[in-house]
Design an enzyme around this catalytic site. Structure first.
Site, PDB file in Angstrom:
ATOM      1  N   LYS A  20      36.697 -34.461  33.866  1.00  0.00           N
ATOM      2  CA  LYS A  20      37.198 -33.296  34.598  1.00  0.00           C
ATOM      3  C   LYS A  20      36.190 -32.838  35.638  1.00  0.00           C
ATOM      4  O   LYS A  20      36.540 -32.490  36.750  1.00  0.00           O
ATOM      5  CB  LYS A  20      37.468 -32.165  33.596  1.00  0.00           C
ATOM      6  CG  LYS A  20      37.999 -30.907  34.216  1.00  0.00           C
ATOM      7  CD  LYS A  20      39.421 -31.116  34.677  1.00  0.00           C
ATOM      8  CE  LYS A  20      39.953 -29.976  35.501  1.00  0.00           C
ATOM      9  NZ  LYS A  20      41.055 -30.405  36.375  1.00  0.00           N
TER      10      LYS A  20
ATOM     11  N   LYS B 271      47.689 -38.643  41.493  1.00  0.00           N
ATOM     12  CA  LYS B 271      48.176 -38.155  40.192  1.00  0.00           C
ATOM     13  C   LYS B 271      48.731 -39.306  39.368  1.00  0.00           C
ATOM     14  O   LYS B 271      48.431 -39.442  38.188  1.00  0.00           O
ATOM     15  CB  LYS B 271      49.284 -37.094  40.359  1.00  0.00           C
ATOM     16  CG  LYS B 271      48.898 -35.743  40.852  1.00  0.00           C
ATOM     17  CD  LYS B 271      48.129 -34.889  39.881  1.00  0.00           C
ATOM     18  CE  LYS B 271      46.679 -35.130  39.921  1.00  0.00           C
ATOM     19  NZ  LYS B 271      45.795 -34.657  40.832  1.00  0.00           N
TER      20      LYS B 271
ATOM     21  N   GLU C 165      47.926 -37.253  47.356  1.00  0.00           N
ATOM     22  CA  GLU C 165      47.728 -36.532  46.099  1.00  0.00           C
ATOM     23  C   GLU C 165      48.739 -37.006  45.049  1.00  0.00           C
ATOM     24  O   GLU C 165      48.399 -37.142  43.865  1.00  0.00           O
ATOM     25  CB  GLU C 165      47.838 -35.019  46.348  1.00  0.00           C
ATOM     26  CG  GLU C 165      47.754 -34.135  45.125  1.00  0.00           C
ATOM     27  CD  GLU C 165      46.449 -34.258  44.325  1.00  0.00           C
ATOM     28  OE1 GLU C 165      45.497 -34.891  44.793  1.00  0.00           O
ATOM     29  OE2 GLU C 165      46.416 -33.734  43.196  1.00  0.00           O
TER      30      GLU C 165
ATOM     31  N   GLU D 252      45.954 -41.695  38.140  1.00  0.00           N
ATOM     32  CA  GLU D 252      45.062 -41.066  37.164  1.00  0.00           C
ATOM     33  C   GLU D 252      45.637 -41.076  35.751  1.00  0.00           C
ATOM     34  O   GLU D 252      44.940 -41.399  34.801  1.00  0.00           O
ATOM     35  CB  GLU D 252      44.822 -39.584  37.534  1.00  0.00           C
ATOM     36  CG  GLU D 252      43.759 -39.344  38.566  1.00  0.00           C
ATOM     37  CD  GLU D 252      43.624 -37.854  38.899  1.00  0.00           C
ATOM     38  OE1 GLU D 252      42.492 -37.379  38.942  1.00  0.00           O
ATOM     39  OE2 GLU D 252      44.641 -37.174  39.139  1.00  0.00           O
TER      40      GLU D 252
ATOM     41  N   TRP E 276      29.752 -38.921  28.093  1.00  0.00           N
ATOM     42  CA  TRP E 276      30.539 -39.750  29.004  1.00  0.00           C
ATOM     43  C   TRP E 276      29.554 -40.794  29.541  1.00  0.00           C
ATOM     44  O   TRP E 276      28.599 -40.451  30.230  1.00  0.00           O
ATOM     45  CB  TRP E 276      31.093 -38.893  30.139  1.00  0.00           C
ATOM     46  CG  TRP E 276      32.076 -39.568  31.035  1.00  0.00           C
ATOM     47  CD1 TRP E 276      33.419 -39.732  30.822  1.00  0.00           C
ATOM     48  CD2 TRP E 276      31.807 -40.159  32.312  1.00  0.00           C
ATOM     49  NE1 TRP E 276      33.988 -40.384  31.883  1.00  0.00           N
ATOM     50  CE2 TRP E 276      33.037 -40.656  32.808  1.00  0.00           C
ATOM     51  CE3 TRP E 276      30.652 -40.326  33.085  1.00  0.00           C
ATOM     52  CZ2 TRP E 276      33.143 -41.306  34.040  1.00  0.00           C
ATOM     53  CZ3 TRP E 276      30.763 -40.969  34.311  1.00  0.00           C
ATOM     54  CH2 TRP E 276      31.998 -41.450  34.773  1.00  0.00           C
TER      55      TRP E 276
ATOM     56  N   ARG F 269      36.790 -32.266  29.243  1.00  0.00           N
ATOM     57  CA  ARG F 269      35.926 -32.732  30.333  1.00  0.00           C
ATOM     58  C   ARG F 269      35.869 -34.248  30.420  1.00  0.00           C
ATOM     59  O   ARG F 269      35.422 -34.788  31.427  1.00  0.00           O
ATOM     60  CB  ARG F 269      34.509 -32.177  30.149  1.00  0.00           C
ATOM     61  CG  ARG F 269      34.456 -30.656  30.237  1.00  0.00           C
ATOM     62  CD  ARG F 269      33.107 -30.142  29.843  1.00  0.00           C
ATOM     63  NE  ARG F 269      32.083 -30.532  30.793  1.00  0.00           N
ATOM     64  CZ  ARG F 269      31.706 -29.788  31.816  1.00  0.00           C
ATOM     65  NH1 ARG F 269      32.276 -28.634  32.025  1.00  0.00           N
ATOM     66  NH2 ARG F 269      30.760 -30.194  32.623  1.00  0.00           N
TER      67      ARG F 269
ATOM     68  N   ASN G 236      22.860 -33.602  29.547  1.00  0.00           N
ATOM     69  CA  ASN G 236      23.856 -33.916  30.582  1.00  0.00           C
ATOM     70  C   ASN G 236      23.097 -34.243  31.860  1.00  0.00           C
ATOM     71  O   ASN G 236      22.112 -33.580  32.165  1.00  0.00           O
ATOM     72  CB  ASN G 236      24.746 -32.704  30.879  1.00  0.00           C
ATOM     73  CG  ASN G 236      25.701 -32.395  29.755  1.00  0.00           C
ATOM     74  OD1 ASN G 236      25.758 -33.116  28.760  1.00  0.00           O
ATOM     75  ND2 ASN G 236      26.462 -31.319  29.906  1.00  0.00           N
ATOM     76  N   GLY G 237      23.601 -35.203  32.632  1.00  0.00           N
ATOM     77  CA  GLY G 237      22.939 -35.551  33.894  1.00  0.00           C
ATOM     78  C   GLY G 237      22.384 -36.955  33.829  1.00  0.00           C
ATOM     79  O   GLY G 237      22.678 -37.718  32.899  1.00  0.00           O
TER      80      GLY G 237
ATOM     81  N   CYS H  24      29.920 -35.129  30.229  1.00  0.00           N
ATOM     82  CA  CYS H  24      29.265 -34.751  28.981  1.00  0.00           C
ATOM     83  C   CYS H  24      29.353 -33.237  28.738  1.00  0.00           C
ATOM     84  O   CYS H  24      29.368 -32.451  29.674  1.00  0.00           O
ATOM     85  CB  CYS H  24      27.793 -35.120  29.045  1.00  0.00           C
ATOM     86  SG  CYS H  24      27.512 -36.826  29.482  1.00  0.00           S
TER      87      CYS H  24
ATOM     88  N   HIS I  10      51.612 -52.151  59.545  1.00  0.00           N
ATOM     89  CA  HIS I  10      50.290 -52.755  59.717  1.00  0.00           C
ATOM     90  C   HIS I  10      49.733 -53.275  58.405  1.00  0.00           C
ATOM     91  O   HIS I  10      48.515 -53.314  58.220  1.00  0.00           O
ATOM     92  CB  HIS I  10      49.348 -51.733  60.361  1.00  0.00           C
ATOM     93  CG  HIS I  10      49.837 -51.260  61.689  1.00  0.00           C
ATOM     94  ND1 HIS I  10      49.846 -52.070  62.801  1.00  0.00           N
ATOM     95  CD2 HIS I  10      50.392 -50.093  62.066  1.00  0.00           C
ATOM     96  CE1 HIS I  10      50.374 -51.401  63.825  1.00  0.00           C
ATOM     97  NE2 HIS I  10      50.712 -50.190  63.390  1.00  0.00           N
TER      98      HIS I  10
HETATM   99  C1  G6P Z   1      37.180 -35.282  39.136  1.00  0.00           C
HETATM  100  C2  G6P Z   1      38.455 -34.677  38.555  1.00  0.00           C
HETATM  101  C3  G6P Z   1      39.457 -34.436  39.679  1.00  0.00           C
HETATM  102  C4  G6P Z   1      38.842 -33.553  40.761  1.00  0.00           C
HETATM  103  C5  G6P Z   1      37.524 -34.138  41.269  1.00  0.00           C
HETATM  104  C6  G6P Z   1      36.784 -33.133  42.142  1.00  0.00           C
HETATM  105  O1  G6P Z   1      37.448 -36.544  39.618  1.00  0.00           O
HETATM  106  O2  G6P Z   1      39.011 -35.538  37.589  1.00  0.00           O
HETATM  107  O3  G6P Z   1      40.612 -33.796  39.157  1.00  0.00           O
HETATM  108  O4  G6P Z   1      39.738 -33.424  41.811  1.00  0.00           O
HETATM  109  O5  G6P Z   1      36.659 -34.446  40.179  1.00  0.00           O
HETATM  110  O6  G6P Z   1      36.423 -32.041  41.335  1.00  0.00           O
HETATM  111  P1  G6P Z   1      36.158 -30.580  41.853  1.00  0.00           P
HETATM  112  O7  G6P Z   1      35.850 -29.816  40.599  1.00  0.00           O
HETATM  113  O8  G6P Z   1      34.986 -30.661  42.769  1.00  0.00           O
HETATM  114  O9  G6P Z   1      37.391 -30.106  42.524  1.00  0.00           O
END
Ligand code: G6P
Length: 611
Positions: free
Chosen positions: A606, A488, A484, A491, A75, A27, A100-101, A2, A507
């Protein structure tokens, strides 16, 4: 997650609020809304499900005016994404709130506000209890700030909130606990936002609210009280982020721009921290070198991409510093009783510095007997930076694309530097100290060379378009790189992708291999290459289609069913930082082929500021 924007001014503020919301779109959100008050106290509240663009259209159609107002991107947590659940929420045609929260005791409050006080709820959100509670308490308090302060005493959970009152149209009241808010200072006007990026077109002067602060904002003044109700001042700082930092600079997507920003981000991050081959004395905060001398264990805690960076660091710290290192997902760490080694350093990794689980893990760790906490973080004003003993600020610049790219490689550079700093403090492993300094110095230029892979990968990405699943393999410090790469891809392209340590193939995952399951392998020329080649042979024998990313011309040859993408040979220390680049391109171009929303993938945010 949010986003919040608010303003009190002499001039009409609709455009300021809408521009602020657009700048917070990155965000992640699923509905948006705005509530404006004109000087007479008339309220115009407009909300829309979906993108800010739909709200913009509705605002154009209705042309509301106002000089005080609040706006929000939501959100969904409690209640589906919909217009009725979008913020602002209102009570008694008088109070409006954006929040927010998460309010954890919302059910109990909702029950009593409904049964005892007769309030009728018009949404499924936890937020709506706040606004009815404020309405109810307003009868007992002389002004809006004391009413909001009283309401916060009854809330359990996290909030950053902004409240307006049509009977007092020249002020807003804001409150922070667990969800960040900044006040923006203008000339004869004041603003509030959950992220200073939202306000950069109108001001560069900001004060960050502390936990428990409640503030009244008018055109003329900002009056803050702290968690105990005492008046306080919070320092006003000039932001060095440029107003166009949120722009795409000609790139089609933020993600692509941020991939290409990596060499510069690493140069900035190492500047003044790595001087003539040595780690600067206070690179990790005042007194860090003295403290590092006695550290015998490193506990890393993080989420998402930051967690993957931590996983790479474990290999470096155990191998080169010779001390133990554990890495844990923050949401797990915070809810278990973990063993705390003697002389342990807690390291949190976070791009945003506001990830709720990572922050909770840091707060928990403070009571557990760690020698100190260090955060490696990209946002100077964030909660993690403010609450950690030691700080390494990443200087990657704002990262807007939800899928993290430059934050990952900058975190890795910082973590390699941390390994070196630990060795220097302990006066051990001079070879590693010298080699890592050289490797880090050459890193930005090597990254630039790796960008030449963009075109071949773009062509290769077409082959993933109709795939449902993909497997990523790596060994040693390249296993987290495979993790990673898989993260990616899932996501932003919505292809189900898993990473496996290649030695673990037999395994289980081998059972999945067929021509419909592309297998991506990260295969630098290192000590584990022969082992990895055997794993590749096992997969090839089962008819898989493979994509091998390598850095040696004579180890692999492309053939039907096996595509080899070669890059320049990488020093083993920085190989994990270089090998993620082709995987970032791969996920980006697969997402382009699939036509997904690259910068704001569905359901993701984000900055995850709720549990
Ligand atoms: C969310 C974002 C990711 C990020 C993760 C941790 O899931 O979409 O891209 O890696 O949060 O966020 P931070 O700000 O703690 O690195």
């Amino acid at each position: 997650m949010c986003g919040i924007v608010g303003a009190v001014a002499e001039r009409p503020i609709t455009e300021i609020l809408i521009e602020g919301l657009k700048r917070l779109e990155y965000r992640g959100y699923d509905s948006a809304g705005v509530a404006l008050l004109d000087a007479s106290g008339a309220i115009s509240c407009i909300k829309r499900e979906g993108k800010v663009e739909s709200l913009v259209q509705a605002v154009k159609d209705q042309s509301p005016t106002g000089t005080t107002g609040i706006a929000h991107t939501r959100w969904a947590t409690h209640g589906v994404p919909s217009e009725r659940n979008a913020h602002p929420h209102q009570s008694g045609n008088r109070f409006s709130v954006v929040h927010n929260g998460i309010i954890e005791n919302h059910q109990e409050l909702r029950d009593s506000l409904t049964a005892d006080d007769g309030y009728v709820f018009s949404s499924d959100t936890d937020t709506e209890v706040i606004v009815h509670l404020i309405h109810k308490l307003s009868a007992d308090y002389p002004d809006l700030r004391s009413t909001v302060f009283a309401a916060t005493q009854k809330l359990v959970g996290a909030y950053g909130m902004v409240v307006s009152d049509s009977e007092s149209p020249s002020e807003l009241v804001v409150a922070r606990s667990g969800s960040p808010l900044v006040i923006g200072y203008g000339l004869g006007e004041h603003f509030v936002a959950s992220d200073q990026l939202a306000l950069l077109p109108v001001t560069r002067r900001f004060a960050v609210l502390e936990e428990g602060d409640v503030a009244q904002i008018t055109k003329e003044a900002v009056n803050i009280i702290d968690a105990t109700g005492e008046p306080v001042r919070r320092s006003i700082e000039e932001s060095d982020i440029t107003a166009d930092a949120g722009g795409k600079a000609g790139y089609k997507h933020y993600m692509l721009k941020e991939i290409f920003e990596q060499p510069e981000a690493i140069r900035r991050t190492l500047q003044d921290r790595l001087i003539e081959g040595k780690v600067a004395d206070n690179a990790f905060g005042n007194g860090s070198l003295k403290l590092f001398k006695n550290i015998k264990h490193v506990q890393i805690v993080a989420c998402g991409t930051s967690y993957n960076a931590g996983m790479v660091a474990r290999y470096w710290i155990e191998q080169h510093v010779g001390i133990s290192c554990s890495v844990e997902i923050a949401s797990e760490f915070r809810y278990r009783e973990s063993f705390v080694h003697k002389d342990s350093l807690l390291v949190t990794l976070s791009q945003s510095g506001e990830t709720a689980d990572t922050l909770a893990a840091l707060r928990l760790a403070k009571s557990l007997g760690y020698s100190a906490s260090l955060t490696i973080c990209n946002v100077e004003t964030s909660s993690l930076v403010r609450e950690s003993d030691l700080v390494y600020l990443m200087k990657a610049g704002p990262e807007i694309g939800v899928a993290s790219t430059k934050a990952f490689t900058v975190q890795l550079a910082a973590l390699l530097l941390l390994s070196k700093a630990l060795c220097e403090a302990k006066k051990i492993n001079q070879d590693f100290c010298a080699e890592s300094a050289q490797a880090l110095t050459s890193l930005p230029a090597q990254m630039e060379r790796a960008f030449s892979l963009e075109q071949p990968i773009k062509e290769l990405a077409e082959q993933f378009a109709d795939k449902q699943h993909a497997l990523f393999l790596g060994r040693g410090d390249q296993y987290p790189v495979a993790m990673e790469g898989a993260l990616k891809l899932k996501e932003i392209s919505y292809i189900h992708a898993e990473a496996y340590a290649a030695g673990e193939l037999k395994h289980g995952p081998l059972a999945l291999i067929d021509a419909e399951m592309p297998v991506v392998v990260v295969a630098p020329d290192n000590d584990l290459l022969d082992k990895l080649k055997s794993n590749i042979a096992e997969v090839r024998a089962r008819g898989s289609v493979m994509y091998v990313f390598a850095d040696s011309d004579d180890q692999f040859e492309s053939e039907p069913g096996l595509d080899v993408v070669n890059m320049a040979h990488a020093n083993h220390l920085i190989a994990p930082i270089l090998f993620i680049i082709p995987l970032q391109f791969l996920s980006y171009y697969v997402a382009l082929v699939k036509g997904t929303d690259v910068d704001q993938p569905r359901n993701l945010a984000k900055s995850v500021t709720v549990e």
